[in-house]
Enzyme design. Structure first.
Site, PDB file in Angstrom:
ATOM      1  N   ASN A   1       0.810  -1.219   0.000  1.00  0.00           N
ATOM      2  CA  ASN A   1       0.000   0.000   0.000  1.00  0.00           C
ATOM      3  C   ASN A   1       0.844   1.271   0.000  1.00  0.00           C
ATOM      4  O   ASN A   1       0.360   2.340  -0.367  1.00  0.00           O
ATOM      5  CB  ASN A   1      -0.903  -0.074   1.248  1.00  0.00           C
ATOM      6  CG  ASN A   1      -1.377   1.256   1.734  1.00  0.00           C
ATOM      7  OD1 ASN A   1      -2.329   1.806   1.196  1.00  0.00           O
ATOM      8  ND2 ASN A   1      -0.727   1.790   2.768  1.00  0.00           N
TER       9      ASN A   1
ATOM     10  N   TYR B   1       2.280   9.645 -11.349  1.00  0.00           N
ATOM     11  CA  TYR B   1       1.383   8.892 -10.457  1.00  0.00           C
ATOM     12  C   TYR B   1       0.479   7.972 -11.285  1.00  0.00           C
ATOM     13  O   TYR B   1       0.340   6.784 -10.986  1.00  0.00           O
ATOM     14  CB  TYR B   1       0.559   9.874  -9.621  1.00  0.00           C
ATOM     15  CG  TYR B   1      -0.282   9.224  -8.541  1.00  0.00           C
ATOM     16  CD1 TYR B   1       0.233   9.013  -7.270  1.00  0.00           C
ATOM     17  CD2 TYR B   1      -1.602   8.834  -8.791  1.00  0.00           C
ATOM     18  CE1 TYR B   1      -0.546   8.429  -6.265  1.00  0.00           C
ATOM     19  CE2 TYR B   1      -2.380   8.252  -7.799  1.00  0.00           C
ATOM     20  CZ  TYR B   1      -1.855   8.056  -6.531  1.00  0.00           C
ATOM     21  OH  TYR B   1      -2.620   7.481  -5.550  1.00  0.00           O
TER      22      TYR B   1
ATOM     23  N   LYS C   1       0.526   3.876 -11.149  1.00  0.00           N
ATOM     24  CA  LYS C   1      -0.621   3.097 -10.688  1.00  0.00           C
ATOM     25  C   LYS C   1      -1.141   2.157 -11.792  1.00  0.00           C
ATOM     26  O   LYS C   1      -1.604   1.055 -11.503  1.00  0.00           O
ATOM     27  CB  LYS C   1      -1.716   4.030 -10.166  1.00  0.00           C
ATOM     28  CG  LYS C   1      -1.293   4.827  -8.914  1.00  0.00           C
ATOM     29  CD  LYS C   1      -0.911   3.930  -7.739  1.00  0.00           C
ATOM     30  CE  LYS C   1      -0.730   4.694  -6.441  1.00  0.00           C
ATOM     31  NZ  LYS C   1      -0.437   3.797  -5.306  1.00  0.00           N
TER      32      LYS C   1
ATOM     33  N   ILE D   1      -9.985   9.000  -0.770  1.00  0.00           N
ATOM     34  CA  ILE D   1     -10.187   8.447   0.571  1.00  0.00           C
ATOM     35  C   ILE D   1      -9.611   9.458   1.561  1.00  0.00           C
ATOM     36  O   ILE D   1      -8.503   9.981   1.344  1.00  0.00           O
ATOM     37  CB  ILE D   1      -9.444   7.089   0.722  1.00  0.00           C
ATOM     38  CG1 ILE D   1      -9.823   6.110  -0.409  1.00  0.00           C
ATOM     39  CG2 ILE D   1      -9.704   6.498   2.102  1.00  0.00           C
ATOM     40  CD1 ILE D   1     -11.270   5.652  -0.438  1.00  0.00           C
TER      41      ILE D   1
ATOM     42  N   THR E   1      -7.520  10.769   3.898  1.00  0.00           N
ATOM     43  CA  THR E   1      -6.233  10.450   4.542  1.00  0.00           C
ATOM     44  C   THR E   1      -5.352  11.699   4.470  1.00  0.00           C
ATOM     45  O   THR E   1      -5.660  12.647   3.730  1.00  0.00           O
ATOM     46  CB  THR E   1      -5.494   9.315   3.788  1.00  0.00           C
ATOM     47  OG1 THR E   1      -5.085   9.836   2.501  1.00  0.00           O
ATOM     48  CG2 THR E   1      -6.350   8.087   3.590  1.00  0.00           C
TER      49      THR E   1
HETATM   50  N1  LIG Z   1      -6.109   8.769  -0.162  1.00  0.00           N
HETATM   51  C1  LIG Z   1      -6.529   8.620  -1.408  1.00  0.00           C
HETATM   52  O1  LIG Z   1      -7.418   9.371  -1.874  1.00  0.00           O
HETATM   53  C2  LIG Z   1      -5.961   7.524  -2.278  1.00  0.00           C
HETATM   54  C3  LIG Z   1      -6.651   7.170  -3.440  1.00  0.00           C
HETATM   55  C4  LIG Z   1      -6.164   6.151  -4.242  1.00  0.00           C
HETATM   56  C5  LIG Z   1      -5.010   5.500  -3.892  1.00  0.00           C
HETATM   57  N2  LIG Z   1      -4.334   5.849  -2.762  1.00  0.00           N
HETATM   58  C6  LIG Z   1      -3.112   5.111  -2.433  1.00  0.00           C
HETATM   59  O2  LIG Z   1      -3.226   4.616  -1.121  1.00  0.00           O
HETATM   60  C7  LIG Z   1      -1.910   4.404  -0.594  1.00  0.00           C
HETATM   61  C8  LIG Z   1      -1.872   4.951   0.826  1.00  0.00           C
HETATM   62  O3  LIG Z   1      -2.053   6.347   0.793  1.00  0.00           O
HETATM   63  P1  LIG Z   1      -2.883   7.163   1.891  1.00  0.00           P
HETATM   64  O4  LIG Z   1      -3.910   7.917   1.176  1.00  0.00           O
HETATM   65  O5  LIG Z   1      -3.253   6.277   3.009  1.00  0.00           O
HETATM   66  O6  LIG Z   1      -1.797   8.257   2.309  1.00  0.00           O
HETATM   67  P2  LIG Z   1      -0.863   8.448   3.577  1.00  0.00           P
HETATM   68  O7  LIG Z   1      -1.696   8.491   4.797  1.00  0.00           O
HETATM   69  O8  LIG Z   1       0.006   9.592   3.235  1.00  0.00           O
HETATM   70  O9  LIG Z   1      -0.009   7.097   3.596  1.00  0.00           O
HETATM   71  C9  LIG Z   1       1.073   6.856   2.740  1.00  0.00           C
HETATM   72  C10 LIG Z   1       1.857   5.739   3.390  1.00  0.00           C
HETATM   73  O10 LIG Z   1       2.926   5.327   2.537  1.00  0.00           O
HETATM   74  C11 LIG Z   1       4.117   5.301   3.307  1.00  0.00           C
HETATM   75  N3  LIG Z   1       5.251   5.506   2.418  1.00  0.00           N
HETATM   76  C12 LIG Z   1       5.451   6.540   1.543  1.00  0.00           C
HETATM   77  N4  LIG Z   1       6.636   6.381   0.911  1.00  0.00           N
HETATM   78  C13 LIG Z   1       7.177   5.226   1.398  1.00  0.00           C
HETATM   79  C14 LIG Z   1       8.388   4.533   1.146  1.00  0.00           C
HETATM   80  N5  LIG Z   1       9.274   4.984   0.257  1.00  0.00           N
HETATM   81  N6  LIG Z   1       8.624   3.384   1.822  1.00  0.00           N
HETATM   82  C15 LIG Z   1       7.732   2.923   2.722  1.00  0.00           C
HETATM   83  N7  LIG Z   1       6.579   3.524   3.012  1.00  0.00           N
HETATM   84  C16 LIG Z   1       6.308   4.680   2.356  1.00  0.00           C
HETATM   85  C17 LIG Z   1       3.944   6.395   4.349  1.00  0.00           C
HETATM   86  O11 LIG Z   1       4.763   6.200   5.492  1.00  0.00           O
HETATM   87  P3  LIG Z   1       6.198   6.945   5.690  1.00  0.00           P
HETATM   88  O12 LIG Z   1       6.051   8.335   5.180  1.00  0.00           O
HETATM   89  O13 LIG Z   1       6.443   6.836   7.165  1.00  0.00           O
HETATM   90  O14 LIG Z   1       7.174   6.123   4.905  1.00  0.00           O
HETATM   91  C18 LIG Z   1       2.489   6.192   4.707  1.00  0.00           C
HETATM   92  O15 LIG Z   1       2.351   5.147   5.631  1.00  0.00           O
HETATM   93  C19 LIG Z   1      -0.950   5.076  -1.577  1.00  0.00           C
HETATM   94  O16 LIG Z   1      -0.354   4.091  -2.390  1.00  0.00           O
HETATM   95  C20 LIG Z   1      -1.864   5.960  -2.405  1.00  0.00           C
HETATM   96  O17 LIG Z   1      -1.340   6.207  -3.690  1.00  0.00           O
HETATM   97  C21 LIG Z   1      -4.789   6.845  -1.945  1.00  0.00           C
END
Ligand SMILES: NC(=O)c1ccc[n+]([C@@H]2O[C@H](COP(=O)([O-])OP(=O)(O)OC[C@H]3O[C@@H](n4cnc5c(N)ncnc54)[C@H](OP(=O)(O)O)[C@@H]3O)[C@@H](O)[C@H]2O)c1
Length: 258
Positions: A94, A161, A165, A194, A196
């Site tokens: 994730n 991005y 994806k 979502i 976040t």
């Molecule tokens: N929120 C949305 O609207 C949405 C929609 C579609 C898809 N997504 C996808 O959902 C996933 C989670 O995102 P989120 O929305 O939950 O955002 P978030 O709260 O910012 O979480 C991102 C997570 O990824 C980790 N991360 C980032 N770079 C990393 C690295 N190089 N190595 C290990 N961990 C890393 C971060 O932890 P650290 O910074 O501590 O490493 C954090 O735990 C992502 O892949 C995002 O693209 C999100």
């Protein structure tokens, strides 16, 4: 008060990006179903807080500081999982970084490289080290996290991005075919917006936020728990005949045409 079940007792679940947002909600959901959880991400304080939250609810978890763009770190993560819990049953890949809404011809090559390194190579490297461990455990389930931007183009969050994806969706399909007859199912979830920290930052501008948030036919954006429940379903035996599928979790985002 969160209820606990034993659907995943004796199972071990690994969640990358498990210290925040969707990953944290999913780590908590796995733990509430009885799984031991391994949380991986870079920020250690947030990782320790996630472990404490799970322990406070009566679950068991460890945090392993990991940059998923680094193959040695991904190998270490699986090694630490096996050292502590002896097996690996589920992985939710994730971890990801957000995009930049800059047209392709003007896009920074350095930002392109880092986005692909985390969002796409990070999933590849994670699976590369997880799959042998799952084969030793007699099989397992992997769920990767892409996005609706893995199914369609979009000006925001930008070309790197969107490409990363789409790559995660393709990688999932290829690996699903390769390991289907060896007891490993591999699927991908494709969320729309979502709630976040990532979405808060990406949609900080109120006008743009209203426009994008308004594109969800269901009339609201998603909660991290609404992704977590799909991930745990995909890992469960209820999804035993599902592999290689891409699941939009989008409140009708892809149906809605203004
Ligand atoms: N929120 C949305 O609207 C949405 C929609 C579609 C898809 N997504 C996808 O959902 C996933 C989670 O995102 P989120 O929305 O939950 O955002 P978030 O709260 O910012 O979480 C991102 C997570 O990824 C980790 N991360 C980032 N770079 C990393 C690295 N190089 N190595 C290990 N961990 C890393 C971060 O932890 P650290 O910074 O501590 O490493 C954090 O735990 C992502 O892949 C995002 O693209 C999100």
């Amino acid at each position: 008060m969160n209820s606990r079940t034993s659907r995943f007792s004796d199972k071990v679940a690994l969640v990358t990006g498990g210290n925040s947002g969707i990953g944290l909600a999913t780590a908590l959901a796995f733990a509430r179903e009885g799984a031991a959880v391994v949380i991986a991400a870079r920020r250690e304080e947030e990782g320790r807080e996630a472990v404490s939250r799970i322990a406070d609810e009566g679950g068991e978890a460890i945090f392993v500081a990991t940059d998923v763009a680094d193959s040695r770190a991904c190998k270490n993560l699986v090694g630490r999982t096996l050292e502590r819990f002896g097996r690996l049953d589920f992985a939710f890949n994730n971890a990801g970084v957000s995009g930049r809404a800059i047209p392709a011809a003007d896009f920074s090559e350095a930002v392109w490289d880092r986005t692909l390194a985390v969002n796409l190579s990070g999933v590849f490297l994670s699976m590369k080290h997880q799959i042998p461990a799952m084969l030793k455990s007699g099989g397992g389930v992997i769920v990767n996290n892409a996005s609706v931007a893995g199914l369609n183009g979009a000006r925001v969050p930008g070309c790197a991005y969107v490409a990363s994806k789409h790559g995660v969706v393709g990688l999932t399909k290829a690996a699903a075919v390769e390991y289907a007859d060896q007891g490993i199912r591999i699927n991908v979830v494709c969320p729309a917006v979502i709630k976040t920290p990532m979405a808060e930052a990406a949609f900080a501008d109120p006008v743009f936020r209203k426009k994008v948030y308004g594109q969800h036919a269901i009339g609201r954006v998603g909660e991290p728990e609404e992704v977590a429940s799909v991930v745990t379903f995909l890992c469960s035996d209820d999804a035993s005949f599902l592999t290689g599928i891409s699941v939009p979790i989008d409140g009708g985002f892809l149906l809605f045409q203004n």
